[in-house]
Each structure stands twice: as structure tokens, then as C-alpha cells.
Design a protein around this motif. Structure first.
Motif, short mmCIF file in Angstrom:
data_model
loop_
_atom_site.label_atom_id
_atom_site.label_comp_id
_atom_site.label_asym_id
_atom_site.label_seq_id
_atom_site.Cartn_x
_atom_site.Cartn_y
_atom_site.Cartn_z
N UNK A 140 58.95 1.57 -16.51
CA UNK A 140 59.65 1.96 -17.74
C UNK A 140 58.72 2.61 -18.75
N UNK A 141 57.48 2.15 -18.84
CA UNK A 141 56.58 2.64 -19.89
C UNK A 141 55.46 3.53 -19.36
N UNK A 142 55.62 4.04 -18.12
CA UNK A 142 54.57 4.93 -17.61
C UNK A 142 54.59 6.29 -18.30
N UNK A 151 48.72 1.02 -18.64
CA UNK A 151 47.68 1.91 -19.19
C UNK A 151 46.95 2.64 -18.06
N UNK A 152 46.70 1.94 -16.95
CA UNK A 152 46.05 2.58 -15.79
C UNK A 152 46.98 3.60 -15.16
N UNK A 153 48.26 3.26 -15.00
CA UNK A 153 49.21 4.17 -14.39
C UNK A 153 49.40 5.43 -15.23
N UNK A 154 49.43 5.29 -16.55
CA UNK A 154 49.61 6.47 -17.40
C UNK A 154 48.44 7.44 -17.24
N UNK A 155 47.22 6.90 -17.12
CA UNK A 155 46.05 7.76 -16.90
C UNK A 155 46.16 8.46 -15.54
N UNK A 209 48.73 10.76 -22.79
CA UNK A 209 49.07 9.49 -22.14
C UNK A 209 47.95 8.45 -22.13
N UNK A 210 46.75 8.81 -22.54
CA UNK A 210 45.64 7.87 -22.43
C UNK A 210 45.48 6.97 -23.66
N UNK A 211 46.34 7.13 -24.65
CA UNK A 211 46.22 6.32 -25.86
C UNK A 211 46.37 4.84 -25.59
N UNK A 212 47.31 4.46 -24.70
CA UNK A 212 47.52 3.03 -24.40
C UNK A 212 46.27 2.44 -23.75
N UNK A 256 43.21 3.29 -24.28
CA UNK A 256 42.23 3.06 -25.34
C UNK A 256 42.60 1.83 -26.16
N UNK A 257 43.91 1.65 -26.43
CA UNK A 257 44.35 0.48 -27.20
C UNK A 257 44.10 -0.82 -26.44
N UNK A 258 44.33 -0.82 -25.11
CA UNK A 258 44.21 -2.03 -24.30
C UNK A 258 42.77 -2.38 -23.99
N UNK A 259 41.97 -1.36 -23.61
CA UNK A 259 40.61 -1.62 -23.15
C UNK A 259 39.52 -1.20 -24.13
N UNK A 260 39.88 -0.41 -25.13
CA UNK A 260 38.89 0.00 -26.13
C UNK A 260 38.05 1.21 -25.73
N UNK A 261 38.37 1.86 -24.64
CA UNK A 261 37.61 3.02 -24.16
C UNK A 261 38.44 4.30 -24.28
N UNK A 262 37.80 5.37 -24.73
CA UNK A 262 38.41 6.68 -24.69
C UNK A 262 38.24 7.22 -23.27
N UNK A 263 39.23 7.92 -22.77
CA UNK A 263 39.17 8.46 -21.40
C UNK A 263 38.91 9.96 -21.49
N UNK A 264 37.85 10.42 -20.81
CA UNK A 264 37.46 11.83 -20.85
C UNK A 264 37.41 12.36 -19.42
N UNK A 265 38.06 13.52 -19.18
CA UNK A 265 38.04 14.15 -17.87
C UNK A 265 36.99 15.23 -17.82
N UNK A 266 36.01 15.08 -16.93
CA UNK A 266 34.96 16.10 -16.76
C UNK A 266 35.37 17.06 -15.65
#
Length: 512
Positions: free
Chosen positions: A419-421, A449-453, A497-500, A502-512
């Protein structure tokens, strides 16, 4: 080294009686059966007539269970080694919670009401144990496992030993008998009712696996065990087979038998004879829709399945095989709804990479990894209904489907992850979200949060990012992508989609 052992007991309250199994469990997952006992009780007839267990049946159950308590005390079995389960009759009883509490107060037994899908899992384990490698066709072609009980029929469809689908159907010998009584006991009306019900069920099953391709027909019910003793031949100490033609002839011979005829002509106890003929007819009608040349009859029940669980504990090899069966069942559900299999499976693989690389950060278990894989495998299944809002449609489909090996509580968590992906994040006003327990909500947010990423990394459904490696920095998770394309679309997806995460784990997600 000398083996240590312990005595264990399993009690089961079914639709037609209370049964026990006592075994001695050794190290290394070995066991020896010591005793079996049973007492007929018409619990199912109560429940499927009035919707609840009657006072008279409750008192009868208490008396029987007190006798079982004395039996187990005689064996010297500790309470922690007594495992109590109840199946379809109590599942359907409106007063089951009161019944279970009263039983505990009066006898000390703590009964767990198992869901139909858990009953399937335990039966599957018992059937595998009974057949061993003595039925090679089971592992080479399509198979069907069926168990007709008093209140429900459990069906599993397998392809080369791997689970395709599992269902618990409200078709049991007590319900069939009730329908027959409503039609004034007419044999013809009973046969018509069964033919119509099984035709409708078969149409649904054919959408998952063509029944005419089934080569191994496995019957796990008590009625079939009685037939095997009469006309079957032994394969091993726990498994018999009956030739298809012999089984069909037997069913046609007994279909007009009354209960008294069954007792007198087949020498079957009265308690077993009441539902015998309807059960055999159900098996016959399903058998005739398959290409099986033999009926395989394992001499086991869900009690043996539970014993295997207890004896072997967490066997890594068995656990991985079980998880693969769950995923196979989820994949088949997706295929029923014509999902984008390449995209969904690719997102699932990306989820598993993130899960494995971030184990310290999320702290989830191996079973929860499997649940995440199921959610990712089915995250777009709602597209079958409509693209707009497909996350809500997917939630409904999964919450109301049966996936082999998953409890309803786990399905509810997975449905919420789907539902929240995408779209809005959970809010305190979302009923399905707040219906979860606090720890379930936390688990759901981690998975989501993992699925959204992972979903963002295949935004175009083109699998441009073939795989990723994960690098952890103090404030960011760097995803190094393998592929030969411009990843601009995936970067936009991550921004959305990566905001959740960051909220859950405290890490920003960056794609290289």
C-alpha cells in the motif's frame, strides 16, 4: 556420544474428534512414535449448524481433555512439551476464544487455533516426510495434495515439488452432509451439489495450474487412509498407493452406502463412517480431473507435521526450502493477475541486496527478509485492476489472498508495505495501518522504506540498473549502479521515494 531424548505430546481438536500423538524426540531431528489416541466428538456438527460450540460439546470436550491430561501425566510429559492445536471447527466458531479460555482454566491446556494456510504448511511437511523419495513423479511433474476434513478441504498445487498455490476451501464432510439433509438425503442431490462445487473450485485452480496436467494425486485424509488399508499397497512404512481405477471403482461402489452400511460392510467405526462416503466422493471427483494413474496416500496428519517442526527445529536447509516455496506461491499469485514479472522480480532482487548489505542498520530476521521479498514480488500486482492507485488495489488483493506458509498477520504487514510503496506515507488516520501492532508498524516501515528505494531504481521498468553495491558513509548510503545507461530517471525516482528511508534509518540515499 549418547543421545538425549524427551517425550512430547501433540493434541489436536478437529471437527470430528480430539486426537493425540506421543513421541520421543532425539538429537539430530530423529523421533520415535510412542502412542496415539483419539476420541470422537461432534464439534463440527455444532459449529457448522449453529455457528458456535454448544454447552454440551464444551462439557464433553472438557471431559475428554481431562482424560488426556491423566494420560499425559502417566507418561510424565512436562507442560512445556505438550503442544495443542485446533483446526477448522474452532476456526469457524464464534465463541472460540471463550472455548479456548475455558479449556485452559479447566485443564491447563493452551490451544492455538491454526489458520487454514498453516494447516497446509504442516500437512505439506508431513507428506514430504511420508513419501521420502519413493514417489519420484512428485518431484518431476505437477502434483496435487488434497485433505478433506470435517469442515474444510485443504488443497495444494505443486510443480516439480515446488508450491504453486495453497487453498483452504469451505468444503468438508459435515457441510456436505448438511447439504444432503437439506435435500432430504437424496444421493442424486448430494452428487449434484458436489459436482457443482468441485467444478467451480476446479475452474479457479485451473487458472493457477492445469489440473489435467497433474500426474501425482496425493490424498492426505483419514478417509483415504481407511481405503488404503482395504485396497492399497505399501510403498514404505508411512505411505501407500492405490491404482486410479481401483479407487474410482471403490468410490462408485460405496457412494450409495448409508452410515450403517459403511460400518457393517467396511468394518469402519461409526465415528469415522459418518463422513466417509462424502469424503471419498470429493477425492474421486477431483481425481477424475487429473491425469494421475495412482492415488498416493501418506499415513500422516498435521500432527506429524507439527512433530517434524518440533524435532528438527530451525534446520537451515529445510527453512530455505520452505522460504522458496513461499516465494513460488507469491510468484504464482502475481501471474494470476498478469503482473510485470521482470520488473517485480528485479525490484525484489534489489530489495534483497539492500537488506543483506544493511543488516546491522535494520536488524530484521531471515523470515522478515522473505516477507520483504514477497512484498517486492507483488508490489505492482494491483495494476491488474487499474494503474491509478494500484498500490491500494494491490493491498486489497494480497490481504485477501492465500500465500502458502504466511499467516494472516504477515499478509497484513505485506499488504501494508504494498500500500505504501508509492504515494502518500502512512498517517494515524489510516485504518489498516493503525490496526497493526506497534512492532508490526515499525517492521512495515522498515520494509516499505527499502522497497521504495528499490522500486525507484527501476522506475522505467527497463532493468537498466542490473545490480548495485552499497557503500555506507557517516550520513549517507551510496548506491553504486552497474549498467550502461543514463540513470537520470532513477535519480529522479530516488528524490521522490527515498525520503521514508532517511526518516526511518537516518541516511540519505545517493545513486552513483
Amino acid at each position: 556420544m549418547e543421545k538425549t531424548n524427551r517425550l512430547v505430546a501433540i493434541l489436536e481438536i478437529g471437527s470430528t474428534g480430539i486426537r493425540s500423538l506421543i513421541a520421543e524426540i532425539y538429537d539430530a531431528g530423529e523421533w520415535k512414535f510412542m502412542d496415539r489416541a483419539g476420541k470422537p466428538i461432534a464439534l463440527g456438527r455444532d459449529v457448522f449448524t449453529s455457528g458456535q460450540v454448544s454447552r454440551e460439546s464444551l462439557l464433553e470436550c472438557l471431559t475428554v481433555l481431562q482424560n488426556f491430561r491423566e494420560l499425559l501425566q502417566g507418561w510424565g510429559i512436562a507442560d512445556e512439551d505438550i503442544h495443542c492445536i485446533a483446526t477448522s471447527a474452532l476456526r469457524a466458531a464464534k465463541n472460540r476464544d471463550v472455548f479456548v479460555d475455558r479449556v485452559h482454566q479447566e485443564t491447563g491446556f493452551n490451544f492455538t487455533v491454526v489458520e487454514g494456510i498453516e494447516e497446509n504448511r504442516l500437512m505439506y511437511m508431513a507428506v514430504r516426510f511420508a513419501m521420502k523419495n519413493d514417489v519420484p513423479q512428485f518431484w518431476r511433474a505437477s502434483s496435487m495434495i488434497i485433505d478433506v476434513g470435517g469442515g474444510s478441504t485443504e488443497i495444494m498445487l505443486l510443480r516439480r515439488g515446488k508450491m504453486v498455490a495453497a487453498h483452504s476451501i469451505k468444503l468438508g464432510t459435515i457441510l456436505i452432509d448438511q447439504q444432503s439433509r437439506l435435500a432430504l438425503g437424496s444421493v442424486r442431490s448430494q452428487e449434484r451439489y458436489l459436482n457443482e462445487t468441485i467444478r467451480n473450485t476446479s475452474e479457479q485452480l485451473n487458472a493457477e495450474m492445469v489440473l489435467s496436467h497433474v500426474r501425482t494425486f496425493v490424498v492426505a485424509g483419514a478417509d483415504a487412509r481407511l481405503v488404503a488399508a482395504l485396497i492399497g499397497r505399501e510403498v514404505n512404512e508411512n505411505c501407500w498407493v492405490i491404482a486410479r481405477e481401483e479407487f474410482v471403482k471403490f468410490a462408485e461402489r460405496v457412494q450409495n452406502y448409508s452410515v450403517d452400511d459403511t460400518v457393517q460392510k467396511l468394518h469402519i467405526p461409526f465415528a469415522d463412517a459418518e463422513g466417509f462416503v462424502p469424503g471419498i466422493l470429493v477425492y474421486k471427483l477431483f481425481l477424475e480431473r487429473t491425469a494421475a494413474v495412482h492415488v498416493v496416500v501418506p499415513l500422516v496428519s498435521i500432527r506429524e507435521g507439527l512433530l517434524i517442526d518440533m524435532a528438527r527445529g530451525v534446520d537451515p536447509e529445510l527453512q530455505e526450502d520452505f522460504f522458496s516455496q513461499v516465494i513460488a506461491s507469491a510468484v504464482n499469485l502475481g501471474r494470476r493477475f498478469h503482473y510485470d514479472e521482470l520488473h517485480n522480480r528485479h525490484v525484489a532482487n534489489l530489495c534483497l541486496t539492500l537488506f543483506d548489505e544493511l543488516l546491522r542498520e535494520h536488524g530484521m530476521s531471515r523470515r522478515e527478509r522473505m516477507m520483504l521479498e514477497v512484498a517486492a514480488t507483488l508490489h505492482d500486482v494491483g495494476m491488474f485492476i487499474r494503474g491509478s492507485g494500484h498500490q491500494k488495489h494491490g493491498q486489497y488483493i494480497v490481504a485477501n489472498s492465500e500465500i502458502f506458509g504466511l499467516h494472516q498477520e504477515e499478509l497484513d504487514i505485506i499488504a501494508n508495505v504494498i500500500r505504501y510503496h508509492r504515494g502518500d506515507l502512512p498517517s494515524p488516520t489510516d485504518i489498516d495501518y493503525i490496526a497493526l501492532q506497534k512492532d508490526e508498524r515499525i517492521l512495515m516501515l522498515k520494509m516499505t522504506s527499502i522497497l521504495r528505494v528499490a522500486d525507484a531504481l527501476d522506475r522505467g521498468h527497463s532493468q537498466h540498473i542490473r545490480s548495485i553495491t552499497v557503500e555506507k558513509k557517516s550520513e549517507a548510503i551510496l548506491l553504486h549502479a552497474q549498467g550502461n545507461y543514463d540513470f537520470s530517471l532513477e535519480r529522479i525516482g530516488l528524490e521522490e521515494k527515498a525520503g521514508l528511508f532517511q526518516d526511518v534509518f537516518g541516511y540519505k540515499v545517493i545513486l552513483n
